[in-house]
Motif scaffolding. Structure first.
Motif, PDB file in Angstrom:
ATOM      1  N   ARG A 291      -4.261   3.940 -13.621  1.00 32.12           N
ATOM      2  CA  ARG A 291      -5.268   2.982 -13.140  1.00 32.12           C
ATOM      3  C   ARG A 291      -4.911   1.560 -13.553  1.00 32.12           C
ATOM      4  O   ARG A 291      -5.004   0.625 -12.765  1.00 32.12           O
ATOM      5  N   LEU A 292      -4.491   1.419 -14.804  1.00 35.66           N
ATOM      6  CA  LEU A 292      -4.107   0.107 -15.320  1.00 35.66           C
ATOM      7  C   LEU A 292      -2.979  -0.514 -14.511  1.00 35.66           C
ATOM      8  O   LEU A 292      -3.036  -1.685 -14.115  1.00 35.66           O
ATOM      9  N   LYS A 293      -1.923   0.293 -14.266  1.00 36.01           N
ATOM     10  CA  LYS A 293      -0.754  -0.220 -13.542  1.00 36.01           C
ATOM     11  C   LYS A 293      -1.111  -0.500 -12.080  1.00 36.01           C
ATOM     12  O   LYS A 293      -0.614  -1.448 -11.476  1.00 36.01           O
ATOM     13  N   THR A 294      -1.987   0.326 -11.498  1.00 33.91           N
ATOM     14  CA  THR A 294      -2.394   0.115 -10.110  1.00 33.91           C
ATOM     15  C   THR A 294      -3.150  -1.205 -10.002  1.00 33.91           C
ATOM     16  O   THR A 294      -2.926  -2.001  -9.079  1.00 33.91           O
ATOM     17  N   ASP A 295      -4.006  -1.445 -10.977  1.00 31.62           N
ATOM     18  CA  ASP A 295      -4.778  -2.678 -11.021  1.00 31.62           C
ATOM     19  C   ASP A 295      -3.849  -3.881 -11.147  1.00 31.62           C
ATOM     20  O   ASP A 295      -3.999  -4.897 -10.459  1.00 31.62           O
TER      21      ASP A 295
ATOM     22  N   ARG B 187      -2.159  -4.615  -7.869  1.00 29.96           N
ATOM     23  CA  ARG B 187      -3.026  -5.283  -6.893  1.00 29.96           C
ATOM     24  C   ARG B 187      -3.228  -6.741  -7.252  1.00 29.96           C
ATOM     25  O   ARG B 187      -3.198  -7.620  -6.392  1.00 29.96           O
ATOM     26  N   ARG B 188      -3.438  -7.017  -8.557  1.00 28.08           N
ATOM     27  CA  ARG B 188      -3.760  -8.388  -8.952  1.00 28.08           C
ATOM     28  C   ARG B 188      -2.535  -9.280  -9.090  1.00 28.08           C
ATOM     29  O   ARG B 188      -2.541 -10.407  -8.629  1.00 28.08           O
ATOM     30  N   LYS B 189      -1.483  -8.731  -9.714  1.00 27.63           N
ATOM     31  CA  LYS B 189      -0.348  -9.596 -10.055  1.00 27.63           C
ATOM     32  C   LYS B 189       0.904  -9.314  -9.229  1.00 27.63           C
ATOM     33  O   LYS B 189       1.837 -10.099  -9.238  1.00 27.63           O
ATOM     34  N   GLY B 190       0.958  -8.117  -8.606  1.00 31.97           N
ATOM     35  CA  GLY B 190       2.153  -7.789  -7.828  1.00 31.97           C
ATOM     36  C   GLY B 190       3.121  -6.878  -8.565  1.00 31.97           C
ATOM     37  O   GLY B 190       2.957  -6.582  -9.753  1.00 31.97           O
ATOM     38  N   LEU B 191       4.156  -6.473  -7.831  1.00 32.87           N
ATOM     39  CA  LEU B 191       5.086  -5.448  -8.312  1.00 32.87           C
ATOM     40  C   LEU B 191       5.868  -5.898  -9.537  1.00 32.87           C
ATOM     41  O   LEU B 191       6.094  -5.121 -10.466  1.00 32.87           O
ATOM     42  N   LYS B 192       6.273  -7.157  -9.562  1.00 30.27           N
ATOM     43  CA  LYS B 192       7.113  -7.631 -10.667  1.00 30.27           C
ATOM     44  C   LYS B 192       6.422  -7.412 -12.017  1.00 30.27           C
ATOM     45  O   LYS B 192       7.007  -6.882 -12.963  1.00 30.27           O
TER      46      LYS B 192
ATOM     47  N   GLU C 295       0.826  -1.230   0.000  1.00 31.58           N
ATOM     48  CA  GLU C 295       0.000   0.000   0.000  1.00 31.58           C
ATOM     49  C   GLU C 295       0.853   1.270   0.000  1.00 31.58           C
ATOM     50  O   GLU C 295       0.326   2.369  -0.061  1.00 31.58           O
ATOM     51  N   ARG C 296       2.180   1.101   0.065  1.00 30.42           N
ATOM     52  CA  ARG C 296       3.043   2.292  -0.026  1.00 30.42           C
ATOM     53  C   ARG C 296       3.613   2.492  -1.426  1.00 30.42           C
ATOM     54  O   ARG C 296       4.538   3.268  -1.624  1.00 30.42           O
ATOM     55  N   ILE C 297       3.079   1.736  -2.395  1.00 33.00           N
ATOM     56  CA  ILE C 297       3.507   1.925  -3.779  1.00 33.00           C
ATOM     57  C   ILE C 297       2.371   2.627  -4.504  1.00 33.00           C
ATOM     58  O   ILE C 297       1.235   2.152  -4.482  1.00 33.00           O
ATOM     59  N   HIS C 298       2.642   3.761  -5.094  1.00 27.06           N
ATOM     60  CA  HIS C 298       1.582   4.539  -5.742  1.00 27.06           C
ATOM     61  C   HIS C 298       1.933   4.840  -7.192  1.00 27.06           C
ATOM     62  O   HIS C 298       3.062   5.222  -7.491  1.00 27.06           O
ATOM     63  N   VAL C 299       0.970   4.679  -8.078  1.00 25.85           N
ATOM     64  CA  VAL C 299       1.146   5.096  -9.469  1.00 25.85           C
ATOM     65  C   VAL C 299       0.327   6.367  -9.634  1.00 25.85           C
ATOM     66  O   VAL C 299      -0.904   6.330  -9.596  1.00 25.85           O
ATOM     67  N   VAL C 300       1.006   7.511  -9.758  1.00 23.21           N
ATOM     68  CA  VAL C 300       0.314   8.797  -9.764  1.00 23.21           C
ATOM     69  C   VAL C 300       0.866   9.713 -10.846  1.00 23.21           C
ATOM     70  O   VAL C 300       2.074   9.946 -10.903  1.00 23.21           O
ATOM     71  N   PRO C 301       0.005  10.242 -11.707  1.00 22.39           N
ATOM     72  CA  PRO C 301       0.477  11.228 -12.690  1.00 22.39           C
ATOM     73  C   PRO C 301       0.908  12.504 -11.971  1.00 22.39           C
ATOM     74  O   PRO C 301       0.450  12.785 -10.864  1.00 22.39           O
ATOM     75  N   SER C 302       1.787  13.269 -12.601  1.00 21.60           N
ATOM     76  CA  SER C 302       2.236  14.532 -12.029  1.00 21.60           C
ATOM     77  C   SER C 302       2.231  15.609 -13.111  1.00 21.60           C
ATOM     78  O   SER C 302       3.007  15.542 -14.056  1.00 21.60           O
TER      79      SER C 302
END
Length: 373
Positions: A199-203, A206-211, A18-25
């Motif tokens: 959103r895609l990468k966040t999904d 959550r589903r498949k993990g960081l790798k 939950e400390r990994i965030h995909v956020v546009p800037s």
């Protein structure tokens, strides 16, 4: 995983998901836009856009952009990702440019000066060069380094060291004027793309993990075997750690081919990655690229390539044509094969070799992509 010497690694030991965030800037995207405008050759895909914006720029704004262009011309300065420098290591990029400019104002003068003068202390990017505002030696060194980059850089550095608040206000106003002149329009167009990608990468995370999420960001970003570090294959070296903070992944629409890793000491790590890249082929690793370039750097192998570009030949035929022994030819061929430049196929009793023109023709583009990554 074998680490090439050239890579930037982020230690993520003990980092909860939950400390990994995909956020546009928006501010990072503005930095990329300014970079593309000052180095249009890096971004052939944006040429229509860079040409029309440059042509339409108010001359006075264009002059002001020249004064500070080292902040984005060669590399993308950390002043464009201020959220990473906020104490507590838990601030995310803002949703709007205005919010991000407020974050920029929250950095201390010393942090701002450090990030803005990064271009002059590239070699010591991750280390603290001493407080340039308080330490005359560090200040002198900064001015010396700026001198090599040209007079407007020296002037800017001098003004920045003399009075950081004045330059910070000047810089903020410059970015606001860019927003009005062209960036609000760009952001209006691309924000949906980058938000969708986030959103895609966040999904995926959550589903498949960081790798899997990292693999989707770029083939150049991998998770090492025990899953304790992220390794980015670049022609540069650096290390950083999340240290109980957060990891931020930021999609950019204008960034290709740059993949940018923030690893400044004391800041939270951040990877800014391009969401679109031309062609489905995975970019070769820096190691593969080095193999290819050195395989081609030998005069005999260059001659062999010239021969093999025109058709497929056996080792014996090549030996005759080049006045060498078959074992000598074999040695050179095996270097070219290892680098993926030559393909081999069997025809009855004969083994024929041919240059892979597809790989060779991509080498120019691959090389550019590799050095700009």
């Amino acid at each position: 995983m074998h680490h090439g010497v050239m890579s930037v690694s982020i230690d993520i030991t003990g980092l909860p998901a939950e400390r990994i965030h995909v956020v546009p800037s928006p501010l990072a995207e503005l930095g990329m836009a300014l970079h593309a405008l000052s180095e249009p050759a890096h971004h052939p895909g944006l040429q229509g856009w860079t040409t029309s914006v440059s042509a339409g720029l108010d001359p006075c704004l264009a002059d002001r952009l020249c004064e500070a262009d080292f902040l984005w011309r060669t590399t993308f300065s950390d002043v464009f990702t201020p959220s990473a420098g906020i104490a507590g290591h838990s601030t995310l990029p803002g949703a709007t440019l205005a919010e991000e400019l407020d974050l920029l104002d929250k950095l201390s003068d010393e942090q701002f000066v450090d990030a803005a003068l990064e271009f002059t202390c590239q070699s010591e990017y991750a280390e603290r060069p001493g407080n340039r505002l308080a330490d005359p030696g560090a200040r002198r060194r900064a001015l010396e380094l700026a001198a090599a980059r040209g007079t407007h850089q020296v002037r800017f550095t001098q003004r920045l060291l003399d009075d950081p608040p004045v330059i910070r206000t000047w810089f903020r106003e410059l970015l606001q004027d860019c927003d009005e002149a062209f960036f609000a329009d760009v952001w209006g167009r691309v924000q949906h793309q980058v938000a969708a990608d986030a959103r895609l990468k966040t999904d995926l995370l959550r589903r498949k993990g960081l790798k899997d999420a990292l693999a989707a960001i770029s083939p150049s970003v991998t998770l090492d075997e025990p899953g304790r570090a992220i390794v980015v294959d670049k022609i540069s070296v650096g290390r950083t750690a999340t240290d109980g903070g957060h990891l931020i992944l930021t999609p950019t629409s204008l960034g290709w081919p740059h993949l940018w890793v923030l690893h400044r000491k004391g800041w939270q790590p951040m990877i800014t990655y391009p969401i679109s890249s031309p062609g489905p082929a995975a970019p070769p690793s820096v190691e593969q690229l080095t193999l290819r370039m050195s395989a081609l750097a030998h005069p005999v192998r260059m001659r062999l390539c010239r021969h093999l570009a025109r058709g497929s030949y056996t080792t014996g035929e090549l030996a005759d044509a080049h006045g060498m022994t078959a074992p000598e030819i074999s040695r050179h061929l095996s270097v070219l094969k290892k680098a993926g430049l030559v393909t081999t196929r069997r025809q009855g009793r004969y083994v024929q070799h041919q240059l892979d023109l597809g790989v060779v023709s991509r080498l120019g583009g691959d090389f550019i992509e590799g050095v700009l990554r």
